[in-house]
Design an enzyme around this catalytic site. Structure first.
Site, PDB file in Angstrom:
ATOM      1  N   ARG A 289       1.148  -3.500  12.291  1.00  0.00           N
ATOM      2  CA  ARG A 289       1.357  -2.844  11.005  1.00  0.00           C
ATOM      3  C   ARG A 289       1.615  -1.362  11.245  1.00  0.00           C
ATOM      4  O   ARG A 289       0.794  -0.677  11.855  1.00  0.00           O
ATOM      5  CB  ARG A 289       0.130  -3.027  10.101  1.00  0.00           C
ATOM      6  CG  ARG A 289       0.300  -2.324   8.756  1.00  0.00           C
ATOM      7  CD  ARG A 289      -0.964  -2.327   7.917  1.00  0.00           C
ATOM      8  NE  ARG A 289      -0.765  -1.457   6.760  1.00  0.00           N
ATOM      9  CZ  ARG A 289      -1.679  -0.622   6.268  1.00  0.00           C
ATOM     10  NH1 ARG A 289      -2.881  -0.553   6.831  1.00  0.00           N
ATOM     11  NH2 ARG A 289      -1.401   0.140   5.237  1.00  0.00           N
TER      12      ARG A 289
ATOM     13  N   HIS B  41       2.380   5.704   3.414  1.00  0.00           N
ATOM     14  CA  HIS B  41       1.044   5.956   3.939  1.00  0.00           C
ATOM     15  C   HIS B  41       0.791   7.465   3.893  1.00  0.00           C
ATOM     16  O   HIS B  41       0.560   8.115   4.915  1.00  0.00           O
ATOM     17  CB  HIS B  41       0.906   5.411   5.364  1.00  0.00           C
ATOM     18  CG  HIS B  41      -0.500   5.194   5.806  1.00  0.00           C
ATOM     19  ND1 HIS B  41      -0.955   4.006   6.346  1.00  0.00           N
ATOM     20  CD2 HIS B  41      -1.584   6.012   5.784  1.00  0.00           C
ATOM     21  CE1 HIS B  41      -2.244   4.122   6.658  1.00  0.00           C
ATOM     22  NE2 HIS B  41      -2.646   5.337   6.324  1.00  0.00           N
TER      23      HIS B  41
ATOM     24  N   ASN C  77      -0.301   2.421   0.700  1.00  0.00           N
ATOM     25  CA  ASN C  77      -1.588   2.344   1.376  1.00  0.00           C
ATOM     26  C   ASN C  77      -2.627   3.202   0.675  1.00  0.00           C
ATOM     27  O   ASN C  77      -2.447   4.410   0.506  1.00  0.00           O
ATOM     28  CB  ASN C  77      -1.456   2.816   2.829  1.00  0.00           C
ATOM     29  CG  ASN C  77      -2.775   2.720   3.571  1.00  0.00           C
ATOM     30  OD1 ASN C  77      -3.194   1.641   3.978  1.00  0.00           O
ATOM     31  ND2 ASN C  77      -3.459   3.851   3.747  1.00  0.00           N
ATOM     32  N   GLU C  78      -3.708   2.577   0.252  1.00  0.00           N
ATOM     33  CA  GLU C  78      -4.874   3.261  -0.314  1.00  0.00           C
ATOM     34  C   GLU C  78      -4.517   4.276  -1.399  1.00  0.00           C
ATOM     35  O   GLU C  78      -4.728   5.483  -1.253  1.00  0.00           O
ATOM     36  CB  GLU C  78      -5.682   3.943   0.799  1.00  0.00           C
ATOM     37  CG  GLU C  78      -6.407   2.970   1.704  1.00  0.00           C
ATOM     38  CD  GLU C  78      -7.436   3.645   2.597  1.00  0.00           C
ATOM     39  OE1 GLU C  78      -7.781   4.821   2.347  1.00  0.00           O
ATOM     40  OE2 GLU C  78      -7.915   2.995   3.541  1.00  0.00           O
TER      41      GLU C  78
ATOM     42  N   ASN D 107      -8.400  -2.616   2.934  1.00  0.00           N
ATOM     43  CA  ASN D 107      -8.888  -1.686   3.952  1.00  0.00           C
ATOM     44  C   ASN D 107     -10.390  -1.536   3.756  1.00  0.00           C
ATOM     45  O   ASN D 107     -10.838  -0.929   2.781  1.00  0.00           O
ATOM     46  CB  ASN D 107      -8.199  -0.330   3.811  1.00  0.00           C
ATOM     47  CG  ASN D 107      -6.714  -0.394   4.135  1.00  0.00           C
ATOM     48  OD1 ASN D 107      -6.193  -1.437   4.513  1.00  0.00           O
ATOM     49  ND2 ASN D 107      -6.028   0.721   3.990  1.00  0.00           N
TER      50      ASN D 107
ATOM     51  N   TYR E  62     -14.223  -0.665   5.499  1.00  0.00           N
ATOM     52  CA  TYR E  62     -14.927  -0.011   6.595  1.00  0.00           C
ATOM     53  C   TYR E  62     -16.438  -0.021   6.463  1.00  0.00           C
ATOM     54  O   TYR E  62     -17.145  -0.031   7.462  1.00  0.00           O
ATOM     55  CB  TYR E  62     -14.482   1.451   6.709  1.00  0.00           C
ATOM     56  CG  TYR E  62     -13.069   1.645   7.200  1.00  0.00           C
ATOM     57  CD1 TYR E  62     -12.799   1.828   8.550  1.00  0.00           C
ATOM     58  CD2 TYR E  62     -11.998   1.655   6.311  1.00  0.00           C
ATOM     59  CE1 TYR E  62     -11.504   2.017   9.011  1.00  0.00           C
ATOM     60  CE2 TYR E  62     -10.691   1.844   6.761  1.00  0.00           C
ATOM     61  CZ  TYR E  62     -10.450   2.024   8.109  1.00  0.00           C
ATOM     62  OH  TYR E  62      -9.166   2.204   8.563  1.00  0.00           O
TER      63      TYR E  62
ATOM     64  N   GLU F 163      -6.859  -2.878   7.342  1.00  0.00           N
ATOM     65  CA  GLU F 163      -7.542  -1.867   8.150  1.00  0.00           C
ATOM     66  C   GLU F 163      -9.012  -2.202   8.243  1.00  0.00           C
ATOM     67  O   GLU F 163      -9.640  -2.559   7.251  1.00  0.00           O
ATOM     68  CB  GLU F 163      -7.406  -0.456   7.557  1.00  0.00           C
ATOM     69  CG  GLU F 163      -6.034   0.153   7.640  1.00  0.00           C
ATOM     70  CD  GLU F 163      -6.013   1.582   7.107  1.00  0.00           C
ATOM     71  OE1 GLU F 163      -7.083   2.247   7.117  1.00  0.00           O
ATOM     72  OE2 GLU F 163      -4.937   2.032   6.679  1.00  0.00           O
TER      73      GLU F 163
ATOM     74  N   GLU G 289      -6.301  12.027  12.627  1.00  0.00           N
ATOM     75  CA  GLU G 289      -7.138  11.456  11.570  1.00  0.00           C
ATOM     76  C   GLU G 289      -7.231  12.406  10.375  1.00  0.00           C
ATOM     77  O   GLU G 289      -8.288  12.903  10.008  1.00  0.00           O
ATOM     78  CB  GLU G 289      -8.533  11.119  12.130  1.00  0.00           C
ATOM     79  CG  GLU G 289      -9.491  10.456  11.152  1.00  0.00           C
ATOM     80  CD  GLU G 289      -8.918   9.225  10.447  1.00  0.00           C
ATOM     81  OE1 GLU G 289      -9.276   9.001   9.269  1.00  0.00           O
ATOM     82  OE2 GLU G 289      -8.119   8.503  11.069  1.00  0.00           O
TER      83      GLU G 289
END
Length: 544
Positions: free
Chosen positions: A140, A196, A241-242, A378, A380, A445, A498
């Site tokens: 991805r 993204h 994304n998100e 996603n 975590y 993710e 990041e």
């Protein structure tokens, strides 16, 4: 079960609470830090909420149920364009809001930039061969909007001549063509994300980006160009994304580009309007995909990737805490998922926000309902949720939810300060399946930044192996209970940029030396290869 209330509930970052390193908590101006408690929430989870929330006490399935992954399960890893490509000023690429944000202040992005990062733009071929050696079945990645359309805009309709489209950067098209072809030749399936977070700076300058309705058509036009040039080979598409992170970290907390504080906490950003436009842009791009011939081969699918951490009620017997846990999930995952499957925002958000939450017209409801062939998740971390003793004196997104988030004492934390709670992996999948009538899901993710700081500590990443094993087991247990999970993508393939943390946090299963740019597979990469080869069975026959 003992728990401890979070000591600081105003981080500026990415994940669960703990000062600046919390992914799903808020950051305010320094003067407000420590003055506000996180408050979040929703209506009681319809259906089987009570049974679901009780699952906190059972981390594993009864021995009569044997977890396993389907034979066609997709095992992959993920990255994004800005985080790994580098070559920020090469190949005709235009500036993005992240280029600007990182260079506006040394306090942004740890003082780092996306100018080089992993230099994937020049090393794509060897990177694909590394993926192949690790046994990845899918990869991805995201396309840089400003590498395809440097100014963010294009006038192109399906069927037009594509040899000289004004606004298109053909060097960018060629880069992704080469990458996609190399993946397919290596028997690696490309999963492509259109957005993204790296919005072309020109669109932010022209009309404040995601805060303006114009973004919807510009995103659809960009998507059309990508479908046209790559859709003959790319069969799995993710629009955005998100969206939650875009809206909250970019337009409420100012911790991500474009760096705006929310208007309810003294700034100018409007996260709820941004979220609304993100969803309409997603739905409009999906309409292009489905109605203009890119969907007709019977193989192509399109979805979205949404943030979704789990919330356990602090007191599992308390209806107030159960409602708080649900409301917290609704204000994050439900905000960007309910419209796709239900046609509107969660009732809890409507009730609490009133006119502050934009409304869908009847035509927009038709457009957005059913606009996902799959849901990308996603995931975590998790937190404990409870009803606050009193309302916050502050405004903004976190106060809106009316929830206090805290930690369970038994949970360890990642280098980001996020809770390690693998039981939440199963919980969030069951929540999705129950709420949305069992949609197809990909975990797009899931990963961890470890505490090791030097090379030897980083490559011998037992902490990451334990994290991934626990979470993947949880996902497997959800499959055994009927969840339609189709694939899993580890975050991330490489150590990379990041976001607001720059190069300081390492999520990769492959170590990157940011000076020499040499790649070194970590122990977790070798472990993950064995998991893929066993189709996940290794996890249930051998804990390591």
């Amino acid at each position: 079960m003992e728990s401890v209330e979070t000591t600081s509930l105003l981080p500026a970052g990415s994940h669960l609470h703990e000062k600046k390193e919390n992914r799903y908590t808020s950051s305010f101006p320094t003067a407000l830090v420590g003055a506000v408690a996180i408050i979040v929430v929703a209506t009681f989870f319809r259906g089987e909420g009570d049974n679901l929330f009780h699952s906190r006490t059972r981390a594993h399935l009864p021995s009569t149920i044997s977890p396993s992954f389907p034979s066609d399960f997709v095992w992959g890893a993920a990255t994004s364009s800005f985080q790994i490509e580098g070559a920020a000023s090469e190949g005709g690429r235009g500036a993005s809001i992240w280029d600007t944000f990182c260079k506006e202040s040394e306090e942004h992005c740890n003082g780092d930039t996306g100018d080089v990062t992993d230099d994937h733009y020049h090393r794509w071929r060897q990177d694909v061969q590394l993926m192949k050696s690790l046994g990845l079945k899918a990869y991805r990645f995201s396309i840089s909007w400003s590498r395809i359309l440097p100014m963010g805009v294009v006038d192109f309709k399906t069927g037009d001549d594509d040899t000289n489209i004004q606004g298109v950067n053909y060097e960018g098209v060629q880069f992704y063509n080469k990458l996609i072809n190399e993946l397919l030749e290596s028997n690696i399936v490309p999963f492509v994300t259109l957005y993204h977070w790296d919005l072309p700076q020109n669109l932010q300058d022209r009309y404040r980006g995601w805060e303006d309705l114009k973004i919807i058509d510009d995103f659809a036009n960009y998507a059309r160009v990508c479908f046209h040039f790559f859709g003959d080979r790319v069969k799995h598409w993710i629009t955005i994304n998100e969206g939650w992170t875009v809206a909250i970290h970019g337009y409420e907390e100012a911790s991500n580009a474009p760096g705006l504080l929310g208007k309810d906490i003294g700034g100018m950003g409007d996260p709820y309007l941004v979220g609304h436009h993100l969803l309409l842009a997603h739905a409009t791009a999906v309409a292009v995909f489905r109605e203009e011939g890119y969907y007709n081969d019977g193989k192509s699918v399109i979805g979205i990737s949404n943030s979704g951490d789990f919330r356990f009620p602090l007191n599992s017997e308390s209806v107030d805490d159960q409602e708080a846990a649900t409301r917290s999930i609704e204000f994050q995952l439900g905000w960007f998922t309910d419209p796709l499957y239900v046609g509107d925002y969660p009732k809890s958000m409507r009730d609490i926000l009133g006119d502050r939450l934009p409304k869908f017209s009847s035509d927009e409801m038709k457009l957005i309902t059913g606009s996902a062939d799959f849901l990308g998740l996603n995931h975590y971390s998790s937190a404990m949720a409870s009803k606050p003793a009193k309302s916050s004196q502050w405004g903004g997104y976190w106060a809106d939810q009316f929830v206090t988030l805290s930690d369970d004492r038994s949970w360890e934390k990642t280098a980001m300060g996020w809770n390690i709670a693998p039981e939440g992996a199963k919980g969030i999948l069951l929540w999705i399946a129950n709420r949305y009538n069992s949609p197809n899901i990909y975990v797009t993710e899931n990963g961890v930044a470890c505490h090791g700081t030097n090379f030897e500590q980083s490559i011998h990443d037992t902490e990451r192996i334990e994290y991934l094993a626990g979470y993947i087991k949880g996902f497997g247990e959800a499959i055994a209970e009927g969840v339609k999970l189709k694939g899993y993508f580890a975050w991330s393939l490489f150590d990379n940029f990041e976001w607001q943390y720059g190069l300081s946090k390492r999520f990769g299963i492959v170590y990157v030396n940011y000076t020499s740019l040499e790649r070194t597979p970590k122990d977790s990469a070798k472990w993950y290869k064995a998991v893929i080869e066993s189709n996940g069975n290794k996890l249930f026959s051998n804990p390591s």
